[in-house]
Design a protein around this motif. Structure first.
Motif: not given
Length: 785
Positions: A2-14
């Motif tokens: 489980k994770f935050s989408e905004n956290w993921l988008r700090t790595f990759v923002d498609p």
């Protein structure tokens, strides 16, 4: 995961919205089990500061507050929260705000006007329960939307990962997948090695190098675990389902979620001597962080000091060396444990931890030190302190053998025309090292992809990135050829249809049966026994179908079905000289009335001859032979062996009275069991001329000894019959008045017909005389007068 989408988008923002991103992840094999917002929809809620408050004139528990919401004039708001105080910064819902199940309006509360509402976490939909207002940090900017300040426009992804994708148990691994799928750029957190200070070092010995191929650690002195965990880190941890404990532990959990590498921190003051990675000793115990006392087995890997075990390696730390707010010096551990050394140990102790979940599936052994450096930098940044040198023990790490990928095979397996250029581009997007020429690639799997081992794995990677939806749905094209159908063999369908037409119903029973059934109904004292039966009453393999049929009969009788006609086609099992035999057989059972109860015909119970007639009709035009013989399951006087063309193929008879009583059957059932292959053989039809002349019938009654059976007489007569006899059959058996004791009268019907002329009386009498002569000379039969 489980994770935050905004956290993921700090790595990759498609360039995909949340739903499109979830669909892309699922189609790539990372199933999105849940996608939910962090907070419900609401607006007009801002960060506000309580300037002052005074008691409500007409209510002891209410306060009248002056609140700064960033406007020119402060608002007057009536609040009943127990923790409201001057200087507090809290969420404030303005007039017109839409909260879950509530619209904020200008109102009078006990005669005092209120122009909004100060909010708790529960009222914002951020918590199930709350004891007061949601207090914000003192530096929260007044007038800012609470959604923006708390990052509430975020969404939570929950991935349902398959066991082979352990590389995606960290945000970095998921980001790599998203970048590969979408072509978006990947931003990896840059981690500079922390310069070693004068914190010293702790000696580490790895006694089990196969179980722990790589172990890294360092001392960090002068830390302050009681330091506040940054709000951004605490928010990401909480949205990943991990509660905050203290700054040091929060950092190790954060790095685990970010990079997929579990870490552990020991309190240096509680370590005696150096550390050793070894297997637990017999009878050794360990008090874990969850207060559980674990009885360690010799195959459980532990981290120990001179006094004993400190942590259960890859699973959970020990309570005796845990980091607390009073800790000043820590030893930070990052290791690679072999999955086989960790797998199953947590479940054996009734545990399930984030660390064991990752180590059991395999972590990136090349990132062990990188994760340590990342955690060290964050600890120094948040908790302060002085880092020591990294102590590292490296043994034989897993080999990443090259995988040969053939472009032509990939095209053949996938059924799509992927060019060599497209294949190279897909491999580049996966960040794989490869050498390739003329459609032949040698691919080195990365250290974090334990699931890549053979060529088929690489082909799967290609189609994942190419997109399953991009594979055209083409109708299959193939040449259809009629298969030869031998006229001398009839299919199972015809046998089934025939029995169904005679009012039987097909059943399918278990091949696993009770051992007593085999002894009772098959006379088999040594059946094939199962090593691991699914139930005690299903411990052997059946050598006869009769047990299952009798069990079905009992099931139906218990439910008031008084007429049962069933059959089964299946395999039986027995031990042979060269292995196990598995012949196919057909068996049937009849119980109750010959026909359903009706007004037009008297009820009659089924008997041996009713079932015998069914079998004879089934095998027409081939004639079956029935010879009286004994069988363990059948009545001694009502059983016969069935033969076809001189070969015994099965049995027919009434169930033995002993088994009728044992299995609680009110009356006997009639059963049969035949080998299947002979029943499937049939003779080719042959043309015979139809006579235009009338047939002649003569009845012939003879008296014979009781022991002479009718079939023997029929066989003897048929050997001597001329071509003009078209049918010879028994139609009556008589014992009684006019027939001597010990004898019986048999009456035969003789049909004669010629295809070229009408038979004369002389020709008919000559045939009868010849038949009488055979009966008299061979069987001592005398005409009945």
């Amino acid at each position: 995961m489980k994770f935050s989408e905004n956290w993921l988008r700090t790595f990759v923002d498609p360039a995909l919205d949340s739903d499109q991103l979830a669909e892309a992840l699922t189609m790539a094999g990372l199933e999105v089990e849940a996608l939910e917002p962090v907070a419900p929809a609401f607006d007009k809620i801002v960060v506000a500061e309580v300037l002052s408050l005074e008691k409500h004139p007409d209510a002891d528990r209410l306060n009248v507050c002056k609140v700064n919401v960033g406007a020119e004039e402060p608002l007057q708001i009536v609040c009943g929260a127990s923790n409201v105080h001057a200087g507090a910064r809290v969420p404030c819902a303005l007039v017109g705000a839409e909260l879950p199940g509530l619209t904020i309006k200008r109102a009078k509360v006990r005669g005092v006007e209120s122009f909004g509402m100060l909010c708790s976490a529960r009222e914002l939909g951020l918590a199930e329960e709350s004891s007061g207002l949601l207090l914000l940090p003192a530096d929260a900017p007044i007038g800012t939307s609470i959604r923006a300040y708390l990052d509430l426009d975020d969404k939570l992804f929950t991935l349902k990962l398959t066991p082979n994708r352990s590389d995606c148990l960290g945000l970095l691994g998921v980001a790599r997948e998203v970048a590969a799928m979408t072509g978006a750029s990947l931003t990896v957190p840059h981690t500079e090695p922390v310069p070693p200070g004068d914190a010293g070092a702790l000696p580490v010995a790895v006694a089990e190098p196969a179980a722990c191929p790589r172990y890294c650690g360092r001392v960090v002195s002068g830390v302050k675990p009681a330091a506040a965990t940054p709000a951004w880190m605490a928010r990401r941890l909480e949205r990943s389902g991990i509660r905050c404990i203290n700054a040091v532990v929060d950092i190790t959990n954060y790095v685990m979620l970010e990079q997929g590498q579990p870490l552990h921190a020991f309190d240096m003051a509680k370590i005696q001597g150096g550390l050793q990675v070894r297997f637990a000793r017999e009878g050794e115990q360990l008090a874990l962080l969850n207060q559980q006392i674990a009885d360690l087995a010799p195959d459980m890997l532990v981290i120990a000091d001179n006094a004993g075990a400190l942590a259960l390696a890859g699973i959970m730390g020990g309570d005796s060396s845990a980091v607390t707010d009073d800790t000043t010096d820590i030893f930070l551990e990052s290791a690679f444990f072999d999955p086989d050394a960790i797998a199953g140990k947590a479940r054996r102790l009734g545990l399930s931890t984030d660390s064991s979940y990752r180590f059991e599936r395999g972590v990136d052994f090349a990132a062990t030190r990188t994760a340590l450096e990342r955690a060290s930098a964050l600890i120094l940044q948040i908790c302060g302190g002085n880092a020591g040198v990294v102590v590292e023990v490296i043994n034989e790490l897993p080999q990443r053998n090259p995988i040969i990928l053939r472009a032509e095979r990939a095209r053949r397996v996938l059924g799509i025309d992927l060019s060599d250029r497209e294949i190279s581009a897909l491999l580049h997007r996966l960040r794989l090292d490869f050498d390739g020429q003329a459609g032949h690639y040698s691919v080195i799997p990365p250290s974090y992809r334990f699931d890549l081992a053979i060529e088929e794995d690489m082909i799967e990677e290609l189609v994942r990135l190419h997109g399953y939806d991009n594979i055209p749905a083409l109708p299959p094209r193939s040449a259809l050829h009629l298969l030869p159908q031998t006229e001398t063999v009839q299919g199972l369908d015809r046998l089934r249809q025939f029995l169904v037409a005679r009012d039987y119903q097909e059943v399918v029973t278990y091949s696993f049966v009770e051992k007593s059934w085999e002894a009772d109904l098959a006379g088999n004292e040594s059946p094939v026994e199962l090593q691991n039966p699914i139930a005690a009453q299903m411990s052997v393999m059946r050598s006869s179908l009769l047990g299952g049929l009798v069990n079905v009969l009992r099931f139906n009788l218990n439910r008031r079905h008084e007429r049962v006609r069933i059959f089964e086609i299946g395999r039986c099992f027995s031990a042979g000289e060269n292995g196990y035999l598995q012949p196919q057989r057909m068996a049937g059972l009849c119980y109750g009335g010959v026909k359903p109860e009706q007004w037009g015909e008297a009820l009659r119970q089924v008997d041996f001859f009713d079932v015998k007639a069914d079998l004879e009709a089934l095998c027409q035009p081939v004639e079956l032979r029935f010879t009286a013989a004994a069988h363990a399951a059948l009545h001694p006087g009502q059983s016969a062996q069935v033969s076809l063309d001189g070969t015994a193929i099965g049995w027919i008879g009434a169930l033995h009275p002993r088994w009728q009583q044992k299995y609680d059957l009110p009356q006997a059932a009639v059963v049969f069991e035949l080998e299947l292959p002979p029943l499937m053989q049939r003779r080719l039809p042959a043309f015979s001329e139809i006579s235009r002349f009338p047939p002649v019938r003569r009845d012939l009654a003879v008296v014979v000894e009781e022991h002479v059976d009718a079939q023997t007489l029929l066989d003897g007569m048929r050997k001597q019959l001329p071509a003009s006899v078209t049918d010879l059959m028994l139609f009556d058996v008589y014992r009684g008045k006019g027939v001597d004791l010990g004898k019986k009268s048999l009456a035969f019907r003789v049909l004669m017909q010629d295809t070229r002329k009408t038979l004369t009386d002389e020709e008919v009498e000559a045939v009868l005389a010849r038949i009488k002569e055979v009966l008299a000379t061979r069987f001592n039969a005398t005409p009945r007068v």
